[in-house]
Design an enzyme around this catalytic site. Structure first.
Site, short mmCIF file in Angstrom:
data_model
loop_
_atom_site.label_atom_id
_atom_site.label_comp_id
_atom_site.label_asym_id
_atom_site.label_seq_id
_atom_site.Cartn_x
_atom_site.Cartn_y
_atom_site.Cartn_z
N GLY A 15 0.82 -1.21 0.00
CA GLY A 15 0.00 0.00 0.00
C GLY A 15 0.85 1.26 0.00
NE ARG A 76 -1.96 -5.07 -1.67
CZ ARG A 76 -1.36 -4.64 -0.56
NH1 ARG A 76 -0.26 -5.27 -0.15
NH2 ARG A 76 -1.81 -3.60 0.11
CG ASP A 107 3.13 -6.74 7.49
OD1 ASP A 107 2.72 -6.26 6.41
OD2 ASP A 107 2.37 -7.18 8.37
CB THR A 130 2.87 0.87 6.44
OG1 THR A 130 1.53 0.57 6.87
CG2 THR A 130 3.81 0.68 7.61
CB ILE A 131 -1.01 5.08 6.70
CG1 ILE A 131 -2.05 3.99 6.46
CG2 ILE A 131 -0.65 5.79 5.41
CD1 ILE A 131 -3.41 4.52 6.02
CG ASP A 132 -2.12 0.25 8.78
OD1 ASP A 132 -3.02 1.10 8.82
OD2 ASP A 132 -2.14 -0.72 8.00
CG ASP A 134 1.36 -2.35 10.61
OD1 ASP A 134 2.23 -1.71 9.97
OD2 ASP A 134 0.54 -3.10 10.06
NE ARG A 167 -28.18 13.65 11.71
CZ ARG A 167 -28.25 14.17 10.51
NH1 ARG A 167 -27.14 14.55 9.88
NH2 ARG A 167 -29.41 14.31 9.89
NE ARG A 176 -5.25 -6.95 7.33
CZ ARG A 176 -4.43 -6.34 6.48
NH1 ARG A 176 -4.91 -5.45 5.63
NH2 ARG A 176 -3.14 -6.60 6.46
#
Length: 328
Positions: A15, A76, A107, A130-132, A134, A167, A176
């Site tokens: 990604g 990918r 990863d 990676t933006i995560d 992780d 709201r 994820r």
């Protein structure tokens, strides 16, 4: 030990994340500084298999430090998963005279690099993009800071509507397997509750929080939900569940999706990418291989790929404590 490196290949894989272009730029300029040829590999491992290569110079990377995405593009590759595919990649590297490789990704990218290094003993160094956030062995990954700012800006706008119409908004963010984006953006945007993959009790705690908010007369709330949270419900099912339990709420769902990946990288990500890009070139010159270049306590460091992709980092309990205090 210093190793003579003559030609380095650089690619992005997996990604995309804001700051990848800045990292490529730093690699290319680092190579130019040390009088090393730099070859850009388009579309990651798949482009390597298809021999989609181009020599890069300092002029090739002008005016890209501020651009999101990756100009080398990413893809990918199912073919690279096979031994035959990795053999093709190796043959193309050797035929192009490339003697070492820098891979920018997460990863999955590093897992591919481990296999490639094991089979062909080819020098590979990774940069975490990676933006995560992780990846182990680094305090921050390239793109994470930009993604956080994008999410906080979006939640700020959503809160205006939530307040105007009394709201409850459920806002889904990427994550994820890791809740770093959800936890930090939730605290930064003043969310009433945060659901993350690392915790199983999120829904029960969220319901208690909403009940307390109702009792105190609060009429609008923001719940930040990481896409991988463990309730077993998607965000729309979660909204329906809350509506059944607490019919007094007017509930809306907002899925931020891929806007989190795009946009101009923040200054933090540009500086981080520049430091790691130069660090990757210098690591190869020192004879290092099968390592990731990261940042720990503001210092550029290297860590084995196996460590970088091993397991899951623990959640930040201090942030959870702060959230509990600031939502009272």
């Amino acid at each position: 030990m210093t190793k003579e490196i003559k030609r380095i290949g650089v690619m992005t894989s997996g990604g995309d994340s804001p700051g990848m272009n800045a990292a490529i730029r730093a690699v290319v300029r680092g190579c130019a500084y040390y009088e090393i040829d730099c070859i850009g590999i388009y579309r990651g491992y798949q482009g390597l298999i298809e021999n989609d290569l181009e020599q890069l110079t300092a002029r090739s990377v002008k005016n890209i430090i501020n651009r999101g995405g990756t100009f080398l593009k990413s893809a990918r590759s199912k073919e690279f998963i096979t031994k035959e595919g990795r053999q093709k990649a190796y043959d193309n590297l050797k035929n192009a005279g490339i003697d070492s490789l820098i891979v920018i990704g997460g990863d999955g990218t590093f897992t591919g690099a481990i296999l490639f290094n094991e089979e062909h003993n080819f020098p590979v160094v990774g940069i975490p993009g990676t933006i995560d956030n992780d990846i182990n062995g680094t305090d921050y990954t390239i793109g994470y800071d930009t993604a956080l700012n994008t999410v906080v800006d979006a939640i700020d706008k959503i809160r205006d509507t939530a307040s105007s119409h009394d709201r409850l908004f459920l806002v889904e963010v990427m994550g994820r397997d890791a809740g770093d984006i959800a936890m930090n953006s939730g605290v930064g945007a003043g969310a009433e509750e945060i659901l993350i993959p690392e915790e199983d009790e999120g829904v029960e705690r969220m319901m208690r929080s909403l009940e307390n908010s109702q009792k105190s007369g609060k009429t609008s709330s923001i719940i930040v939900v990481a896409e991988g949270e463990k309730s077993g419900k998607n965000i729309f099912e979660l909204a329906e569940f809350i509506g059944e339990k607490m019919p007094g709420y007017d509930i809306r769902v907002s899925v931020l999706g891929h806007i989190q990946r795009g946009g101009k990288p923040s200054c933090f990500d540009r500086v981080l990418a520049s430091r790691l890009g130069v660090g990757a070139v210098e690591a190869l010159m020192r004879g290092e291989s099968n390592v990731m270049i990261g940042i720990t306590d503001k210092k550029v460091t290297s860590v084995d790929f196996e460590v970088a992709i091993k397991g899951q980092r623990p959640i930040d309990n201090e942030l959870r404590r702060v959230l509990n205090i600031t939502t009272v």
